[in-house]
Scaffold this motif. Structure first.
Motif, PDB file in Angstrom:
ATOM      1  N   LEU A  12       3.897   8.286  -6.954  1.00 55.38           N
ATOM      2  CA  LEU A  12       3.672   7.537  -8.192  1.00 55.38           C
ATOM      3  C   LEU A  12       4.642   6.360  -8.363  1.00 55.38           C
ATOM      4  CD1 LEU A  12       2.798  10.446 -10.649  1.00 55.38           C
ATOM      5  CD2 LEU A  12       1.261   8.891  -9.445  1.00 55.38           C
ATOM      6  N   PRO A  13       5.951   6.526  -8.169  1.00 54.04           N
ATOM      7  CA  PRO A  13       6.830   5.344  -8.240  1.00 54.04           C
ATOM      8  C   PRO A  13       6.506   4.303  -7.166  1.00 54.04           C
ATOM      9  CG  PRO A  13       8.118   7.359  -8.386  1.00 54.04           C
ATOM     10  CD  PRO A  13       6.742   7.755  -7.985  1.00 54.04           C
ATOM     11  N   LEU A  14       6.158   4.786  -5.962  1.00 51.20           N
ATOM     12  CA  LEU A  14       5.813   3.850  -4.895  1.00 51.20           C
ATOM     13  C   LEU A  14       4.545   3.072  -5.243  1.00 51.20           C
ATOM     14  CD1 LEU A  14       6.523   5.968  -1.689  1.00 51.20           C
ATOM     15  CD2 LEU A  14       7.711   3.901  -2.410  1.00 51.20           C
ATOM     16  N   PHE A  15       3.553   3.757  -5.762  1.00 48.90           N
ATOM     17  CA  PHE A  15       2.302   3.084  -6.136  1.00 48.90           C
ATOM     18  C   PHE A  15       2.543   2.039  -7.210  1.00 48.90           C
ATOM     19  CE2 PHE A  15      -1.371   3.139  -9.094  1.00 48.90           C
ATOM     20  CZ  PHE A  15      -2.241   2.388  -8.305  1.00 48.90           C
ATOM     21  N   SER A  16       3.397   2.380  -8.182  1.00 49.11           N
ATOM     22  CA  SER A  16       3.705   1.424  -9.246  1.00 49.11           C
ATOM     23  C   SER A  16       4.364   0.169  -8.696  1.00 49.11           C
ATOM     24  CB  SER A  16       4.620   2.086 -10.289  1.00 49.11           C
ATOM     25  OG  SER A  16       5.018   1.162 -11.267  1.00 49.11           O
ATOM     26  N   THR A  17       5.259   0.335  -7.735  1.00 52.23           N
ATOM     27  CA  THR A  17       5.968  -0.809  -7.167  1.00 52.23           C
ATOM     28  C   THR A  17       5.111  -1.593  -6.184  1.00 52.23           C
ATOM     29  OG1 THR A  17       8.083   0.355  -7.391  1.00 52.23           O
ATOM     30  CG2 THR A  17       8.012  -1.502  -5.872  1.00 52.23           C
ATOM     31  N   LEU A  18       4.436  -0.888  -5.284  1.00 56.85           N
ATOM     32  CA  LEU A  18       3.630  -1.572  -4.277  1.00 56.85           C
ATOM     33  C   LEU A  18       2.474  -2.336  -4.909  1.00 56.85           C
ATOM     34  CD1 LEU A  18       3.446   1.085  -1.415  1.00 56.85           C
ATOM     35  CD2 LEU A  18       5.127  -0.703  -1.788  1.00 56.85           C
ATOM     36  N   GLY A  19       1.923  -1.781  -5.997  1.00 52.84           N
ATOM     37  CA  GLY A  19       0.813  -2.449  -6.647  1.00 52.84           C
ATOM     38  C   GLY A  19       1.194  -3.738  -7.345  1.00 52.84           C
ATOM     39  N   SER A  20       2.474  -3.911  -7.623  1.00 48.91           N
ATOM     40  CA  SER A  20       2.928  -5.121  -8.324  1.00 48.91           C
ATOM     41  C   SER A  20       3.385  -6.230  -7.376  1.00 48.91           C
ATOM     42  CB  SER A  20       4.086  -4.772  -9.269  1.00 48.91           C
ATOM     43  OG  SER A  20       5.211  -4.298  -8.536  1.00 48.91           O
ATOM     44  N   ILE A  21       3.380  -5.967  -6.079  1.00 49.62           N
ATOM     45  CA  ILE A  21       3.819  -6.973  -5.102  1.00 49.62           C
ATOM     46  C   ILE A  21       2.691  -7.980  -4.852  1.00 49.62           C
ATOM     47  CG2 ILE A  21       4.575  -7.346  -2.726  1.00 49.62           C
ATOM     48  CD1 ILE A  21       5.864  -4.609  -2.774  1.00 49.62           C
ATOM     49  N   ASP A  22       3.014  -9.243  -4.935  1.00 56.71           N
ATOM     50  CA  ASP A  22       2.048 -10.313  -4.698  1.00 56.71           C
ATOM     51  C   ASP A  22       1.798 -10.438  -3.194  1.00 56.71           C
ATOM     52  OD1 ASP A  22       0.459 -12.542  -4.638  1.00 56.71           O
ATOM     53  OD2 ASP A  22       1.799 -13.806  -5.841  1.00 56.71           O
ATOM     54  N   ARG A  23       0.584 -10.110  -2.771  1.00 54.61           N
ATOM     55  CA  ARG A  23       0.272 -10.117  -1.349  1.00 54.61           C
ATOM     56  C   ARG A  23       0.139 -11.531  -0.784  1.00 54.61           C
ATOM     57  NH1 ARG A  23      -0.556  -5.267   0.573  1.00 54.61           N
ATOM     58  NH2 ARG A  23      -0.870  -3.566  -0.912  1.00 54.61           N
ATOM     59  N   ARG A  24       0.101 -12.522  -1.652  1.00 55.79           N
ATOM     60  CA  ARG A  24       0.082 -13.895  -1.143  1.00 55.79           C
ATOM     61  C   ARG A  24       1.369 -14.230  -0.407  1.00 55.79           C
ATOM     62  NH1 ARG A  24      -1.542 -17.031  -6.536  1.00 55.79           N
ATOM     63  NH2 ARG A  24       0.071 -15.575  -7.284  1.00 55.79           N
ATOM     64  N   LEU A  25       2.434 -13.478  -0.708  1.00 53.89           N
ATOM     65  CA  LEU A  25       3.685 -13.684   0.017  1.00 53.89           C
ATOM     66  C   LEU A  25       3.531 -13.300   1.484  1.00 53.89           C
ATOM     67  CD1 LEU A  25       6.165 -12.231  -2.644  1.00 53.89           C
ATOM     68  CD2 LEU A  25       5.713 -14.635  -2.141  1.00 53.89           C
ATOM     69  N   LEU A  26       2.748 -12.252   1.753  1.00 51.96           N
ATOM     70  CA  LEU A  26       2.490 -11.867   3.142  1.00 51.96           C
ATOM     71  C   LEU A  26       1.669 -12.931   3.855  1.00 51.96           C
ATOM     72  CD1 LEU A  26       1.669  -8.066   2.685  1.00 51.96           C
ATOM     73  CD2 LEU A  26       3.788  -9.083   3.518  1.00 51.96           C
ATOM     74  N   LEU A  27       0.686 -13.478   3.142  1.00 51.00           N
ATOM     75  CA  LEU A  27      -0.113 -14.545   3.744  1.00 51.00           C
ATOM     76  C   LEU A  27       0.749 -15.764   4.034  1.00 51.00           C
ATOM     77  CD1 LEU A  27      -3.356 -14.301   1.550  1.00 51.00           C
ATOM     78  CD2 LEU A  27      -2.968 -13.396   3.853  1.00 51.00           C
ATOM     79  N   ALA A  28       1.676 -16.062   3.135  1.00 46.61           N
ATOM     80  CA  ALA A  28       2.573 -17.183   3.363  1.00 46.61           C
ATOM     81  C   ALA A  28       3.454 -16.944   4.579  1.00 46.61           C
ATOM     82  CB  ALA A  28       3.441 -17.426   2.126  1.00 46.61           C
ATOM     83  N   ALA A  29       3.951 -15.698   4.717  1.00 47.83           N
ATOM     84  CA  ALA A  29       4.772 -15.374   5.879  1.00 47.83           C
ATOM     85  C   ALA A  29       3.968 -15.487   7.167  1.00 47.83           C
ATOM     86  CB  ALA A  29       5.345 -13.958   5.733  1.00 47.83           C
ATOM     87  N   ARG A  30       2.698 -15.036   7.118  1.00 47.23           N
ATOM     88  CA  ARG A  30       1.852 -15.171   8.309  1.00 47.23           C
ATOM     89  C   ARG A  30       1.601 -16.635   8.623  1.00 47.23           C
ATOM     90  NH1 ARG A  30      -1.451 -11.072   9.728  1.00 47.23           N
ATOM     91  NH2 ARG A  30      -1.824 -12.447  11.529  1.00 47.23           N
ATOM     92  N   GLY A  31       1.415 -17.429   7.560  1.00 52.26           N
ATOM     93  CA  GLY A  31       1.177 -18.850   7.781  1.00 52.26           C
ATOM     94  C   GLY A  31       2.375 -19.558   8.377  1.00 52.26           C
ATOM     95  N   LEU A  32       3.572 -19.025   8.159  1.00 46.78           N
ATOM     96  CA  LEU A  32       4.779 -19.624   8.709  1.00 46.78           C
ATOM     97  C   LEU A  32       5.100 -19.106  10.106  1.00 46.78           C
ATOM     98  CD1 LEU A  32       7.031 -19.594   5.512  1.00 46.78           C
ATOM     99  CD2 LEU A  32       5.916 -21.569   6.584  1.00 46.78           C
ATOM    100  N   GLY A  33       4.196 -18.277  10.643  1.00 48.31           N
ATOM    101  CA  GLY A  33       4.362 -17.847  12.027  1.00 48.31           C
ATOM    102  C   GLY A  33       4.844 -16.432  12.218  1.00 48.31           C
ATOM    103  N   SER A  34       5.038 -15.666  11.160  1.00 53.72           N
ATOM    104  CA  SER A  34       5.504 -14.284  11.309  1.00 53.72           C
ATOM    105  C   SER A  34       4.364 -13.383  11.766  1.00 53.72           C
ATOM    106  CB  SER A  34       6.067 -13.759   9.988  1.00 53.72           C
ATOM    107  OG  SER A  34       7.225 -14.462   9.605  1.00 53.72           O
ATOM    108  N   SER A  35       4.688 -12.421  12.574  1.00 54.12           N
ATOM    109  CA  SER A  35       3.706 -11.419  12.966  1.00 54.12           C
ATOM    110  C   SER A  35       3.488 -10.454  11.799  1.00 54.12           C
ATOM    111  CB  SER A  35       4.202 -10.649  14.188  1.00 54.12           C
ATOM    112  OG  SER A  35       5.381  -9.916  13.866  1.00 54.12           O
TER     113      SER A  35
END
Length: 285
Positions: A160-183
């Protein structure tokens, strides 16, 4: 001008709640503390014995190790599960949430007797091990069996604490990291994982501190030879009537728990767990 401070006229409204809190928590706690330092005299002998008695040290070490193992297992299972809950549709998320909450809706005795049937000699688990040639595996009456059952009970306090935290993370940050060349792996460890550490900290502290005080599950699934702190406390109070030594042991566990919670709060990891603690209580304590 509005103010967030409670006015003096509001304090009488809190008096009944404060009196109830003092009666059921502070007074017994103070009595336990006084007993632990006043018997057989005003001394810290009972606290000193905790660190010189081999049996007590063994039980404390076993309890800490069991709680740490349960916490690690709950994190390894709960993190991917909570992550999955954030990726599925609302309908599937509701089903996964119901599965997480089932332990809260099940009687503690029914749950533990079910584990006895599963782990007992000749039970399903032992039959599976015997099928693969491991006939000597015995889980019922062992610390391993207690750890498995405790992990199942504590999973909601991790998920439950993990779900609350993970659900609030903006996944566009992952897309930005991928766009900058990160695996994908690098994006997860450098972006997603640091943002989820608050939920991880909350779940770890909740599971570990609650595991330190388990009684019913170790008492039913474990053995006196591999008892945990809660069983030792029960033995000293009900059988030996040594309330002073039991009080000292209980106060030690309380201090360790408060230190862990304070440390986690300082690290910013318990904020997301406040709602979980307020709405869910372990039925095994």
């Amino acid at each position: 001008m509005s103010s967030n401070k409670i006015s003096w006229s509001s304090w009488p409204l809190l008096a009944p709640a404060l009196a109830l809190l003092a009666g059921i928590l502070l007074v017994p706690l103070a009595d336990t503390l006084i007993r632990s330092v006043s018997t057989p005299g005003w001394t810290l002998e009972n606290y000193g014995a905790l660190f010189t008695d081999g049996v007590t040290l063994t039980v404390l070490g076993r309890t800490a190790m069991t709680a740490a193992t349960v916490t690690a297992a709950a994190l390894l299972i709960g993190y991917p599960y909570a992550y999955l809950m954030t990726r599925v549709s609302p309908r599937a998320r509701g089903i996964l949430l119901v599965i997480v909450l089932i332990p809260f809706w099940t009687s503690v005795m029914a749950r533990n007797f079910a584990w006895i049937i599963i782990l007992q000699d000749g039970g399903p688990v032992q039959s599976v091990f015997a099928f693969f040639g491991a006939d000597d595996v015995v889980l019922y009456g062992s610390t391993a069996g207690v750890t498995i059952a405790m992990t199942q009970v504590m999973l909601p306090f991790m998920v439950l604490p993990l779900f609350s935290t993970l659900g609030s993370i903006d996944r566009r940050l992952l897309l930005a990291a991928r766009g900058l060349g990160s695996s994908p792996t690098a994006a997860f460890w450098k972006v997603f994982w640091p943002l989820s550490r608050g939920g991880v900290m909350a779940g770890v502290i909740l599971v570990f501190t609650l595991s330190l005080g388990f009684y019913v599950t170790p008492a039913l699934l474990g053995s006196p030879q591999e008892s945990l702190v809660a069983q030792l406390l029960a033995q000293r109070t009900t059988l030996l009537l040594d309330f002073a030594a039991a009080g000292a042991l209980g106060m030690l566990v309380l201090v360790v728990t408060l230190v862990l919670v304070a440390w986690a709060n300082r690290m910013g990891g318990t904020v997301s767990a406040i709602g979980v603690v307020a709405t869910a209580r372990p039925k095994d304590r």
